[in-house]
Enzyme design. Structure first.
Site, mmCIF file in Angstrom:
data_model
loop_
_atom_site.group_PDB
_atom_site.id
_atom_site.type_symbol
_atom_site.label_atom_id
_atom_site.label_comp_id
_atom_site.label_asym_id
_atom_site.label_seq_id
_atom_site.Cartn_x
_atom_site.Cartn_y
_atom_site.Cartn_z
ATOM 1 N NE ARG B 126 1.406 27.390 -37.831
ATOM 2 C CZ ARG B 126 0.771 26.659 -38.750
ATOM 3 N NH1 ARG B 126 1.406 26.244 -39.811
ATOM 4 N NH2 ARG B 126 -0.490 26.348 -38.584
ATOM 5 C CE LYS B 148 12.914 42.684 -25.952
ATOM 6 N NZ LYS B 148 12.644 43.634 -24.844
ATOM 7 C CD GLU B 190 16.301 53.634 -27.071
ATOM 8 O OE1 GLU B 190 17.080 52.781 -26.600
ATOM 9 O OE2 GLU B 190 15.084 53.677 -26.803
ATOM 10 C CE LYS B 231 18.163 45.845 -29.096
ATOM 11 N NZ LYS B 231 16.917 46.533 -29.351
ATOM 12 C CD GLU B 241 13.467 41.588 -22.284
ATOM 13 O OE1 GLU B 241 12.573 41.452 -23.104
ATOM 14 O OE2 GLU B 241 13.752 42.667 -21.743
ATOM 15 N NE ARG B 245 16.565 41.640 -26.409
ATOM 16 C CZ ARG B 245 16.247 41.192 -27.611
ATOM 17 N NH1 ARG B 245 16.508 39.940 -27.922
ATOM 18 N NH2 ARG B 245 15.678 41.966 -28.498
ATOM 19 C CG ASN B 249 13.970 46.712 -20.902
ATOM 20 O OD1 ASN B 249 13.701 47.001 -22.069
ATOM 21 N ND2 ASN B 249 13.762 45.512 -20.398
ATOM 22 C CG HIS B 252 13.282 51.448 -22.548
ATOM 23 N ND1 HIS B 252 14.556 51.974 -22.604
ATOM 24 C CD2 HIS B 252 12.873 51.334 -23.832
ATOM 25 C CE1 HIS B 252 14.899 52.152 -23.868
ATOM 26 N NE2 HIS B 252 13.903 51.774 -24.626
ATOM 27 C CG HIS B 256 7.802 51.517 -22.046
ATOM 28 N ND1 HIS B 256 8.182 50.193 -22.021
ATOM 29 C CD2 HIS B 256 8.240 52.016 -23.229
ATOM 30 C CE1 HIS B 256 8.822 49.908 -23.151
ATOM 31 N NE2 HIS B 256 8.871 50.992 -23.888
ATOM 32 C CG HIS B 271 10.415 54.915 -27.462
ATOM 33 N ND1 HIS B 271 9.889 54.212 -26.395
ATOM 34 C CD2 HIS B 271 11.642 54.377 -27.700
ATOM 35 C CE1 HIS B 271 10.749 53.284 -26.013
ATOM 36 N NE2 HIS B 271 11.819 53.362 -26.789
#
Lengths: 373, 373
Positions: B126, B148, B190, B231, B241, B245, B249, B252, B256, B271
């Protein structure tokens, strides 16, 4: 009125805080309670093949009456469902239902379903809303409080998971009437545990009233609420188990080792029974280490005998590995810190503490004595 | 002195806060930097078959010199490694190494390895300690900042994961010299993104100095540090998010969808290239919606052309699905809130904003125009 008998335990975790409702008829009110807290959500209900025929239609009807569309995800019953394979299946089905981050995953079942569904809710879209509808006594008093989720691996139980607090827990005490005597007893071990950790009056209450807890009615609601309160207090002090929360592991280090040793075969030993034997062993070991009186160990054993729970290693049917092998299971258990063995030991009824650096040699010779029975 | 050139960006997340070190020779200092922050730990290094031969021996030597025993876990390179199967493999190997909760998982690789190793670190026991040693430009400026983590499923990219902040990020700018031109360029998309979101001066700096960023030296360290700072500021405002945040994107949502449409085939589109095309499309779509001047879209396109990045859908080799199919990929992307399409659009260079309720019909006709090329 059913609503009059509902007790609410608040779990104080700041913005992750939530309510546990305990009482009669909560399954029928599930939709209204969820809709009041999470307006406009859609739901996935994760449940198992035993629980689904008993409670799924009522739960879906309750959700639909509150305007919550629900996709059922029915998994096989049993500990083996807490695996990567079924985690992936649950995750895939939640995604296939096109649920979004603000929607809710509802766990309707015992500890296995709660742990698996909570883990899935914690990782789909990096965390969805999660609601527990625990249908076993064990789940109502233990796994539904505190946010621990997880699955088992070849390396041990619950070694993989996340902390994922539910938004709401609905513990309907009526659904416990559908449990077998054995299931109810196994969950009762965790109820007794809270008394043994730090609530000696609660343990004395249970010694006097356990028959009524088993029978249902006010003593059952009271015992479940007190158990949730006990766990919630510890969790609020130590959400991520860096300290005090380890007290909740009373009986679990021995218990998990015994479960592993029986290959998680529920026909031989279920979790609560392992905890019962583990609690008896923890008290007996504490007496052996001159930390507590043997009379306290005997009192614990007598109560376990009275309610019909196993309390000795020899109560487990079938062959068991030897003491060295059992110690190996203990060492791989997650409650190991930098190689030293950590146990929850006690100075008497309701006086448990975290014992670090317990010598492995003492544990080994203790296990050797007790494997004889 | 190498140390003189190291820049430190602090990610302000309270008790989950951490440092990003950016500069020369950091791989050789990894052991010392980690040991200073996490004394007494053991480590698992998750890396891939491309990175291992280049950097693993130096990293292990650095760790061992600082007294950190390390178990390497080498996975196949490429986006397909971000799967349940390899997550399970990484988790099993971390457990097999008997690492404890206080030990550390080190991700040495690009974004794929960082996302996978971070996910594994977040769920083993955990949550273990996690350190990033990003070896691609993309990973240094994007995936190593913000916590993330995740894997891909049949339902889409990054739909399953956790938030798991690293304890430390070591961005060695020298290792970028081992990247192919194409990989470096993809990461550069990016870098440019941060200028386009809310740093018009930084975008202008890049227009003037991109050649030096590609060549290495002070402009590269400065551009990476500014990207991390950009960032880190957004992440500090919105760790989970729920708001701002989403600005990260930019490019993106389209990107994506294009990656999904090419079956995540890196020979056709990686990417960063998808993000480059996505940014150009977001600016062009903003102009079409009369939100921004077409001159700004042209300026973005010109910069992408200058550095050699793709900027049109027709720059992707091979067949592509039709506009309806692409819209389907967009709708299943995680940046969907209750059925409405959310895009990052702009009012000009460095003036991006979160546009909710973008009409699907507008996106569809825009895609139809642009699929022609």
């Amino acid at each position: 009125m059913a609503a009059e008998r509902t007790e609410t335990v608040k779990v104080a975790l700041g913005e992750r805080g939530y309510d546990i409702l305990i009482g009669h008829g909560l399954l029928a009110r599930a939709g209204a309670e969820i809709a009041a807290r999470l307006p406009g959500v859609r739901a996935a209900i994760v449940t198992d093949e035993n629980v689904a025929p008993r409670h799924l239609p009522a739960l879906i009807a309750s959700l639909e009456a509150a305007g919550i569309a629900a996709t059922p995800i029915v998994l096989p019953a049993g500990e083996k469902t807490k695996s990567f394979a079924f985690l992936q299946e649950a995750v895939d089905k939640i995604l296939a239902a096109r649920l979004e981050r603000g929607d809710v995953v509802i766990a309707a079942g015992g500890g296995v379903i709660g742990d698996l569904a909570g883990f899935a809710a914690g990782i789909v879209r990096r965390g969805m809303n999660f609601v527990q509808v625990p249908t076993s006594l064990l789940a109502q008093v233990d796994s539904s409080v505190g946010g621990k989720t997880g699955i088992n691996t070849a390396h041990g139980k619950n070694l993989v998971g996340v902390f994922q607090q539910p938004r709401l827990v609905l513990a309907d005490t009526d659904v416990l009437d559908t449990l077998s005597e054995r299931e109810f007893r196994a969950g009762y071990a965790e109820v007794a545990k809270y008394g043994l950790i730090d609530r000696p009056e609660f343990f004395a209450f249970l010694e006097r009233n356990w028959r009524e807890v088993f029978a249902g009615g006010p003593a059952r609601v009271a015992a479940i609420a007190e158990s949730c309160r006990a766990k919630a207090e510890v969790v609020a002090r130590d959400e991520f188990e860096t300290g005090d929360r380890a007290l909740l592991n009373l009986g679990h280090t021995f218990g998990h080792a015994l479960e592993a040793a029986t290959g998680y075969d529920g026909s031989r030993l279920v979790h609560g029974e392992g905890v019962a034997i583990g609690m008896a062993l923890a008290h007996r070991f504490s007496a052996r280490m001159n930390l507590a009186s043997p009379d306290d160990a005997a009192r614990v054993e007598a109560h376990l005998v009275a309610v019909g729970l196993p309390w000795r290693v020899s109560d487990i049917p079938g062959e068991l590995p030897d003491a060295e092998r059992l110690l190996g299971y203990i060492a791989q258990d997650k409650k190991v810190s930098r190689g030293a063995l950590t146990f929850i030991l006690t100075r008497g009824i309701g006086r448990c503490f975290i014992a670090r650096d317990v010598p492995a040699s003492e544990v080994l010779s203790f296990l050797r004595e007790h494997l004889g029975g």
